[in-house]
Every structure is written in structure tokens, then in C-alpha cells.
Scaffold this motif. Sequence first.
Motif, PDB file in Angstrom:
ATOM      1  N   MET A 110       0.814  -1.217   0.000  1.00 55.73           N
ATOM      2  CA  MET A 110       0.000   0.000   0.000  1.00 55.73           C
ATOM      3  C   MET A 110       0.845   1.263   0.000  1.00 55.73           C
ATOM      4  SD  MET A 110      -1.091   0.288   4.027  1.00 55.73           S
ATOM      5  CE  MET A 110      -2.161   1.625   3.675  1.00 55.73           C
ATOM      6  N   THR A 111       0.200   2.406  -0.286  1.00 56.23           N
ATOM      7  CA  THR A 111       0.772   3.732  -0.078  1.00 56.23           C
ATOM      8  C   THR A 111      -0.282   4.587   0.616  1.00 56.23           C
ATOM      9  OG1 THR A 111      -0.003   4.629  -2.193  1.00 56.23           O
ATOM     10  CG2 THR A 111       2.220   3.658  -2.152  1.00 56.23           C
ATOM     11  N   VAL A 112       0.183   5.592   1.354  1.00 53.81           N
ATOM     12  CA  VAL A 112      -0.707   6.556   2.007  1.00 53.81           C
ATOM     13  C   VAL A 112      -0.156   7.936   1.691  1.00 53.81           C
ATOM     14  CG1 VAL A 112      -1.680   7.379   4.189  1.00 53.81           C
ATOM     15  CG2 VAL A 112      -1.205   4.947   3.880  1.00 53.81           C
ATOM     16  N   GLU A 113      -1.062   8.837   1.270  1.00 53.01           N
ATOM     17  CA  GLU A 113      -0.642  10.190   0.913  1.00 53.01           C
ATOM     18  C   GLU A 113      -1.533  11.205   1.610  1.00 53.01           C
ATOM     19  OE1 GLU A 113      -0.056  12.984  -3.065  1.00 53.01           O
ATOM     20  OE2 GLU A 113      -0.839  10.951  -3.268  1.00 53.01           O
ATOM     21  N   ASN A 114      -0.913  12.218   2.212  1.00 51.87           N
ATOM     22  CA  ASN A 114      -1.658  13.316   2.816  1.00 51.87           C
ATOM     23  C   ASN A 114      -2.012  14.285   1.690  1.00 51.87           C
ATOM     24  OD1 ASN A 114      -2.672  15.516   4.145  1.00 51.87           O
ATOM     25  ND2 ASN A 114      -0.922  15.821   5.480  1.00 51.87           N
ATOM     26  N   ILE A 115      -3.279  14.333   1.319  1.00 48.03           N
ATOM     27  CA  ILE A 115      -3.692  15.211   0.227  1.00 48.03           C
ATOM     28  C   ILE A 115      -4.344  16.495   0.736  1.00 48.03           C
ATOM     29  CG2 ILE A 115      -3.869  13.352  -1.463  1.00 48.03           C
ATOM     30  CD1 ILE A 115      -6.910  13.358  -1.033  1.00 48.03           C
ATOM     31  N   GLY A 116      -4.286  16.718   2.032  1.00 44.01           N
ATOM     32  CA  GLY A 116      -4.823  17.948   2.616  1.00 44.01           C
ATOM     33  C   GLY A 116      -3.760  19.028   2.682  1.00 44.01           C
ATOM     34  N   LYS A 117      -4.170  20.235   3.091  1.00 43.70           N
ATOM     35  CA  LYS A 117      -3.241  21.373   3.185  1.00 43.70           C
ATOM     36  C   LYS A 117      -2.456  21.370   4.489  1.00 43.70           C
ATOM     37  CE  LYS A 117      -6.075  24.287   0.259  1.00 43.70           C
ATOM     38  NZ  LYS A 117      -6.871  25.499   0.140  1.00 43.70           N
ATOM     39  N   ASP A 118      -2.983  20.713   5.522  1.00 42.50           N
ATOM     40  CA  ASP A 118      -2.333  20.670   6.831  1.00 42.50           C
ATOM     41  C   ASP A 118      -1.848  19.252   7.113  1.00 42.50           C
ATOM     42  OD1 ASP A 118      -2.922  23.394   7.397  1.00 42.50           O
ATOM     43  OD2 ASP A 118      -4.976  22.826   7.951  1.00 42.50           O
ATOM     44  N   SER A 119      -1.203  19.074   8.262  1.00 41.69           N
ATOM     45  CA  SER A 119      -0.758  17.734   8.640  1.00 41.69           C
ATOM     46  C   SER A 119      -1.975  16.832   8.869  1.00 41.69           C
ATOM     47  CB  SER A 119       0.124  17.780   9.886  1.00 41.69           C
ATOM     48  OG  SER A 119      -0.623  18.221  10.992  1.00 41.69           O
ATOM     49  N   ALA A 120      -1.743  15.534   8.760  1.00 41.41           N
ATOM     50  CA  ALA A 120      -2.800  14.541   8.975  1.00 41.41           C
ATOM     51  C   ALA A 120      -2.323  13.554  10.026  1.00 41.41           C
ATOM     52  CB  ALA A 120      -3.121  13.818   7.668  1.00 41.41           C
ATOM     53  N   GLU A 121      -3.266  12.987  10.770  1.00 42.10           N
ATOM     54  CA  GLU A 121      -2.925  11.990  11.794  1.00 42.10           C
ATOM     55  C   GLU A 121      -3.799  10.764  11.623  1.00 42.10           C
ATOM     56  OE1 GLU A 121      -2.907  13.465  15.794  1.00 42.10           O
ATOM     57  OE2 GLU A 121      -1.607  15.142  15.278  1.00 42.10           O
ATOM     58  N   LEU A 122      -3.169   9.620  11.809  1.00 43.83           N
ATOM     59  CA  LEU A 122      -3.830   8.339  11.657  1.00 43.83           C
ATOM     60  C   LEU A 122      -3.490   7.475  12.863  1.00 43.83           C
ATOM     61  CD1 LEU A 122      -5.383   6.443   9.627  1.00 43.83           C
ATOM     62  CD2 LEU A 122      -3.132   5.722   8.818  1.00 43.83           C
ATOM     63  N   ILE A 123      -4.493   6.818  13.423  1.00 46.42           N
ATOM     64  CA  ILE A 123      -4.260   5.839  14.487  1.00 46.42           C
ATOM     65  C   ILE A 123      -4.344   4.466  13.843  1.00 46.42           C
ATOM     66  CG2 ILE A 123      -5.062   4.864  16.674  1.00 46.42           C
ATOM     67  CD1 ILE A 123      -4.007   7.679  17.019  1.00 46.42           C
ATOM     68  N   ILE A 124      -3.283   3.692  14.015  1.00 48.46           N
ATOM     69  CA  ILE A 124      -3.206   2.340  13.478  1.00 48.46           C
ATOM     70  C   ILE A 124      -3.389   1.347  14.620  1.00 48.46           C
ATOM     71  CG2 ILE A 124      -1.682   0.632  12.383  1.00 48.46           C
ATOM     72  CD1 ILE A 124      -0.264   2.950  10.975  1.00 48.46           C
ATOM     73  N   PHE A 125      -4.368   0.460  14.489  1.00 45.89           N
ATOM     74  CA  PHE A 125      -4.557  -0.651  15.415  1.00 45.89           C
ATOM     75  C   PHE A 125      -4.062  -1.878  14.659  1.00 45.89           C
ATOM     76  CE2 PHE A 125      -7.753   2.498  16.348  1.00 45.89           C
ATOM     77  CZ  PHE A 125      -7.673   2.642  17.723  1.00 45.89           C
ATOM     78  N   GLU A 126      -2.921  -2.386  15.048  1.00 48.09           N
ATOM     79  CA  GLU A 126      -2.283  -3.461  14.280  1.00 48.09           C
ATOM     80  C   GLU A 126      -2.302  -4.763  15.056  1.00 48.09           C
ATOM     81  OE1 GLU A 126       1.213  -2.823  11.474  1.00 48.09           O
ATOM     82  OE2 GLU A 126       2.153  -3.528  13.327  1.00 48.09           O
TER      83      GLU A 126
END
Length: 131
Positions: A110-126
Motif C-alpha cells: 500500500m501507499t498513504v498520501e496526505n492530500i490535505g493542506k495541513d498535517s494529517a494523523e492516523l491511528i493504526i490498530f495493528e
Amino acid sequence: MFKISSAKPTNIIGVMLAALLLSSVNVASAQEKPGLNRSTLLSNNVELPSPNINAKVIRVTFPPAFKTPQHTHEGPGPRYVVKGTLKVVEDGKTNTYTVGDVFWESGHLMTVENIGKDSAELIIFELAPAN
């Protein structure tokens, strides 16, 4: 015939104040205790590769315009977007997720890209096999 006894005005006022205070305390405490609101955001049956699983909760912050290289994670699990807008490409499928969205990551390339204007945050439950 009813007999009305006389009471001192100070006693009557005291009883009335006590009654008012008690009734307002009950109303206030009922307003301060909202009911629990529970809703399932995502559900997925999982066949785990091992009976010994290392469950992790990871916070990832993506700077504006940051894109990960193709990668995999140790295990599958739900992901929760805390902030921003992320474009996720996994198994050739592209999805966009924003604040409050929950999605299932399979653990495939996979890839993940921040397409917003500000920072992005993601919580990963692995859910990864324990070593």
C-alpha cells in the motif's frame, strides 16, 4: 373539619428552601450525567495467523503533501483518521479518508498520501504475530 395549625414563618421558609434546593440538585445531577453513546465504527472477522498476537496502537503524523513509499505492515487492523485527508492505495484500489473515518487495512502492499493542506494523523490498530 380540618384543623390548621400555625407555624412560624421562618420554619415554613426553611422547609420551602430545602425543598427547592433538593429538587434543583436532582435536576442538575440528571443533566450532568448524559447517557453512554456507543456505536460500532467498523467490524471485520479476522483469521489470525497465530494464537499469540502482538496488538499495537500507533499514531502516525503525515506532513502536508507527504506520500509513503509502497510498504506493508506486520499485520492487518482498523485505521482511524484523527486529522486531515488521506489517500490510501491498497491492492490497486484507491480510497480517500477524512477526519472520523475508519477503514480496514489488510496488511497488503500500500501507499498513504496526505492530500490535505495541513498535517494529517492516523491511528493504526495493528494485529501482528508475536515474536
